[in-house]
Design a protein around this motif. Structure first.
Motif, PDB file in Angstrom:
ATOM      1  N   PHE B 440       0.879  -1.163   0.000  1.00 29.83           N
ATOM      2  CA  PHE B 440       0.000   0.000   0.000  1.00 29.83           C
ATOM      3  C   PHE B 440       0.915   1.209   0.000  1.00 29.83           C
ATOM      4  O   PHE B 440       1.137   1.837   1.012  1.00 29.83           O
ATOM      5  CB  PHE B 440      -0.913  -0.035   1.228  1.00 29.83           C
ATOM      6  CG  PHE B 440      -1.753   1.184   1.392  1.00 29.83           C
ATOM      7  CD1 PHE B 440      -2.752   1.485   0.479  1.00 29.83           C
ATOM      8  CD2 PHE B 440      -1.559   2.043   2.463  1.00 29.83           C
ATOM      9  CE1 PHE B 440      -3.520   2.606   0.639  1.00 29.83           C
ATOM     10  CE2 PHE B 440      -2.333   3.159   2.626  1.00 29.83           C
ATOM     11  CZ  PHE B 440      -3.314   3.445   1.710  1.00 29.83           C
ATOM     12  N   VAL B 441       1.524   1.426  -1.117  1.00 27.03           N
ATOM     13  CA  VAL B 441       2.410   2.571  -1.228  1.00 27.03           C
ATOM     14  C   VAL B 441       1.697   3.594  -2.086  1.00 27.03           C
ATOM     15  O   VAL B 441       1.376   3.331  -3.233  1.00 27.03           O
ATOM     16  CB  VAL B 441       3.758   2.180  -1.868  1.00 27.03           C
ATOM     17  CG1 VAL B 441       4.664   3.389  -1.963  1.00 27.03           C
ATOM     18  CG2 VAL B 441       4.423   1.083  -1.065  1.00 27.03           C
ATOM     19  N   MET B 442       1.392   4.712  -1.494  1.00 31.08           N
ATOM     20  CA  MET B 442       0.526   5.655  -2.183  1.00 31.08           C
ATOM     21  C   MET B 442       1.023   7.068  -1.918  1.00 31.08           C
ATOM     22  O   MET B 442       1.417   7.394  -0.808  1.00 31.08           O
ATOM     23  CB  MET B 442      -0.883   5.496  -1.627  1.00 31.08           C
ATOM     24  CG  MET B 442      -1.925   6.363  -2.248  1.00 31.08           C
ATOM     25  SD  MET B 442      -3.481   6.150  -1.369  1.00 31.08           S
ATOM     26  CE  MET B 442      -3.066   6.906   0.190  1.00 31.08           C
ATOM     27  N   GLU B 443       0.998   7.873  -2.945  1.00 28.30           N
ATOM     28  CA  GLU B 443       1.405   9.258  -2.768  1.00 28.30           C
ATOM     29  C   GLU B 443       0.246  10.046  -2.156  1.00 28.30           C
ATOM     30  O   GLU B 443      -0.914   9.842  -2.509  1.00 28.30           O
ATOM     31  CB  GLU B 443       1.777   9.865  -4.121  1.00 28.30           C
ATOM     32  CG  GLU B 443       2.415  11.226  -3.961  1.00 28.30           C
ATOM     33  CD  GLU B 443       2.525  11.974  -5.276  1.00 28.30           C
ATOM     34  OE1 GLU B 443       2.312  11.356  -6.340  1.00 28.30           O
ATOM     35  OE2 GLU B 443       2.812  13.177  -5.219  1.00 28.30           O
TER      36      GLU B 443
END
Lengths: 75, 656
Positions: B440-443
């Motif tokens: 869950f890598v989100m900007e």
């Protein structure tokens, strides 16, 4: 001594040394979170998951599991 | 990727690519204005925006806006589309120029994509967007030097204010392809990871030479302050729930007027066609089949457009990614992802666009689970069904803990849908196998005031897409249902006509009442009626009679058809007159036992049935498209059907 990002608390500044997952590395890199960069631990949700970090004014949210794969050193 | 010839005569194709949040869509809108349309890429439902713009007196350009991507190593369905479009060298109709849009205030990571494209040896120019933010942050970028180091033209812009458009057009018109020096030689770039690492080393060098910075970034400081509240473990959630509450309040109260106009508009149009065209099969088919079906979907456009608007605003300001952050920990436990909250919210308007929005979820399993459970969220098509049934079994003045009981049940049904979605996801988590690790890598973009043009365009495009995608299916199914309910086996239909012939000839008779009576009797002997009678034994334990059986079948195309079918079945002249349908339904009895049909138990049972059953052709069709086959939609259909059946059975047995 190397430790992982999940061990640090809000406000800590660390340098990214290595990422232990190829897929995760590409994701982080494409958002500007690159080995050698300074990471600021911005915020943690309850139970430390997920986490918000910032790299040069880019805010990135990631899970504790992802943070555990990121080897860092205090800067 | 292969090199393409670049020589412009009078027309070229501009391909806009860039990171998410780089202002790419703003540039697209400011270039093309209303000269844009939306289509789908072949095979996938990812939106393709195409527009046109005049570059100068001589050159016209077609503009393609590709989904935002961080790099050429695709992570999600959206990014894959961009990658494949750029790699496709079968298009030779027009010379193509890639315009990489970069957020200048985040130059380092925005340059990754640009350098990858330069290395692919395709004609490319770089737009440095959001120069205003750079200035505000007291940074300075040496454009000349950047241009020299990259080997491609660089145009500074502020697309939001339209600044730099002239310069961009001039650059495009004067563009000549020149071989730039490669960043990464082919032999170095076999491994995507190594490639990225090498690239960033070089980008860092370029940044060091071209970017100067004085002091702290102001925009980041403001964002931090806002996030102190919006992502707060307690206040963050409270604010989110409050915003949700406001949105639903707004949707339901504001949309009632346009919905009424649409309903009346369709009535007028229907009457007009019915009277103008010569009466006969074609007339009936157009009015009762096509137009009725179409009206049933167009009426939801105000609610859907409004929900799109709110979601677009939340997304454009940067708030939606904070909601994903807040909800990830909860949703993760159910096998979903913080990003699933976007389809789940959208599902409250309509599952079709909501399921399409699930493609932002990179992890395949989490995306599939999200698609699988989204139809369990109560959508706007359930509202008319809920409204009718609740009014039928719960007296309007009945209170529970001094709240209106009808309202509580309505809210309960929404919560029930949400709970069912989560529980289903939790079960599916163990059924669906996946080796892919969940990230869950989100900007989290900085907060911005909404760009209203973008929001307007989003509403327009998405609503259009919904109307056409769902419209096609609903019309087709409406025609089939019309045939099934207008024709029947044997001579029974003709017998009914014969029976009423003399009555109709009587000038004193009330024609509307008799016509309705004929319609009801005909429906009973039609194919649909036979099917209803045939399935009655199966649905009797749920408290349903054959008429409800017909309604369940006819509303398979779309849930709201239930109300219309009930109106026809209970011989009510005016469709809008729910009071009339209600009164007649309340008097209805089972033909064999003589017991009342619509007891509280049947009402609850039917409500639960409609909350859970996948009574929506459009959803099935979109799931086929999005999952690339019939396997998942069939499992979904069977699962939701079984869930609806057994829950209704349980509820009916408890309350009766």
């Amino acid at each position: 001594m190397k430790s992982n990002l999940a061990d640090y608390k809000v406000g800590d500044r660390v340098i990214l040394k290595n990422v232990l997952d190829a897929q995760l590395t590409i994701q982080l890199y494409s958002m500007g979170c690159v080995v050698g960069e300074e990471i600021l631990v911005e915020r943690k949700a309850p139970f430390g998951d997920p986490i918000i970090i910032s790299v040069e004014d880019s805010f990135i949210s990631l899970r504790k599991d992802d943070a555990k794969k990121m080897e860092v050193e205090l800067s | 990727m292969k090199k393409k010839e670049f020589k412009v005569e009078d027309k070229l194709r501009l391909i806009l690519v860039g990171n998410p949040n780089s202002g790419k869509s703003t540039l697209f809108n400011s270039l093309t204005g209303l000269n844009q349309r939306i289509g789908n890429f072949p095979g996938v439902t990812v939106e393709k925006k195409i527009g046109s713009v005049k570059i100068n007196y001589q050159i016209d350009a077609e503009v393609i806006d590709l989904p935002g991507t961080y790099s050429l190593s695709p992570r999600s369905e959206d990014e894959r589309v961009t990658f494949e479009y750029l790699s496709d060298n079968t298009r030779t109709d027009l010379p193509e120029l890639i315009v990489v849009v970069a957020d200048a205030s985040n130059l380092k990571r925005n340059l990754l994509l640009a350098t990858q494209l330069i290395d692919s040896e395709q004609p490319t120019i770089l737009v440095l967007n959001m120069m205003d933010v750079v200035e505000r942050n007291k940074q300075n970028i040496d454009i000349e030097k950047l241009q020299k180091r990259l080997g491609i033209p660089v145009v500074p812009m502020n697309a939001r204010l339209g600044k730099g458009t002239k310069e961009l057009k001039a650059t495009i018109a004067a563009y000549q392809y020149q071989q730039a020096e490669k960043f990464i030689e082919d032999h170095e770039s076999k491994d995507a990871l190594q490639n990225t690492i090498y690239r960033f080393e070089k980008i860092k060098g370029i940044i060091a030479e071209t970017l100067t910075k004085e002091g702290e970034s102001r925009t980041a400081t403001i964002t931090r302050k806002i996030d102190n509240v919006f992502t707060h473990p307690v206040w963050g959630f409270a604010i989110f729930l409050f915003i949700l509450f406001l949105i639903f309040q707004a949707i339901f109260s504001w949309s009632s007027y346009p919905m009424e106009w649409i309903e009346n508009g369709f009535l007028v149009l229907g009457n007009f066609i019915a009277e103008t065209l010569p009466s006969g099969v074609l007339n009936d088919l157009l009015v009762d089949g096509v137009l009725a079906g179409l009206g049933g979907i167009v009426i939801f456009i105000p609610q859907i457009a409004m929900l799109f608007m709110f979601i677009a605003i939340l997304e454009d300001t940067g708030y939606l990614s904070r909601v994903s952050f807040l909800t990830d920990a909860l949703l993760k436990r159910f096998g979903l992802n913080g990003r699933s909250i976007i389809p789940l919210l959208g599902g409250a308007a309509c599952a079709v666009p909501a399921i399409m929005s699930a493609r932002i979820i990179a992890n395949k399993k989490e995306r599939l689970l999200t698609i699988f459970v989204t139809p369990l969220i109560s959508c706007s098509a359930r509202i008319p069904v809920y409204t009718l049934l609740i009014a039928l079994v719960i007296p309007a003045d009945k209170q529970f803990l001094s709240f209106n009981l009808q309202g509580i049940i309505m809210m309960g049904l929404y919560l029930l849908g949400f709970a069912a979605a989560l529980v289903t996801a939790a079960v599916m988590k163990y059924v669906v196998k996946s080796k892919e690790r969940s990230h869950f890598v989100m900007e989290l973009p900085i907060y911005r005031t909404p760009r209203w043009t973008n929001i307007g365009m989003t509403i327009l495009n998405k609503t259009k897409l919904f109307l056409f995608e769902a419209g096609k299916i609903i019309i087709a199914v409406s025609i089939v249902l019309w045939v099934l309910s207008s024709y029947g086996p044997g001579e029974k239909m003709a017998d009914i006509d014969a029976k009423y012939e003399t009555v109709l000839a009587d000038s004193n008779a009330d024609l509307t009442v008799i016509n309705e009576q004929i319609a009801t009797e005909k429906l009973e002997v039609s194919y649909a009626g036979h099917i209803g009678k045939f399935i009655e034994p199966a649905i009797r334990p749920l408290g349903f009679d054959w008429k409800i059986g017909i309604a369940i079948i006819t509303s398979f195309a779309a849930r709201e058809v239930f109300v219309g079918t009930m109106a026809t079945l209970y011989t009510v002249g005016d469709d809008e007159n729910t009071e009339g349908i209600k009164a007649k339904m309340q008097r209805a009895t089972f033909s064999d036992t003589g017991e009342k049909v619509y007891t509280r138990a049947t009402g609850y049972s039917l409500l639960i049935f409609y909350a859970f059953a996948l009574q929506c052709m459009a959803t099935v069709a979109i799931v086929v498209k999005e999952t690339g086959g019939w396997k998942w939609p069939i499992i979904q259909l069977v699962y939701m059907g079984a869930l609806a059946y057994f829950s209704s059975l349980l509820i009916f047995q408890i309350f009766s």
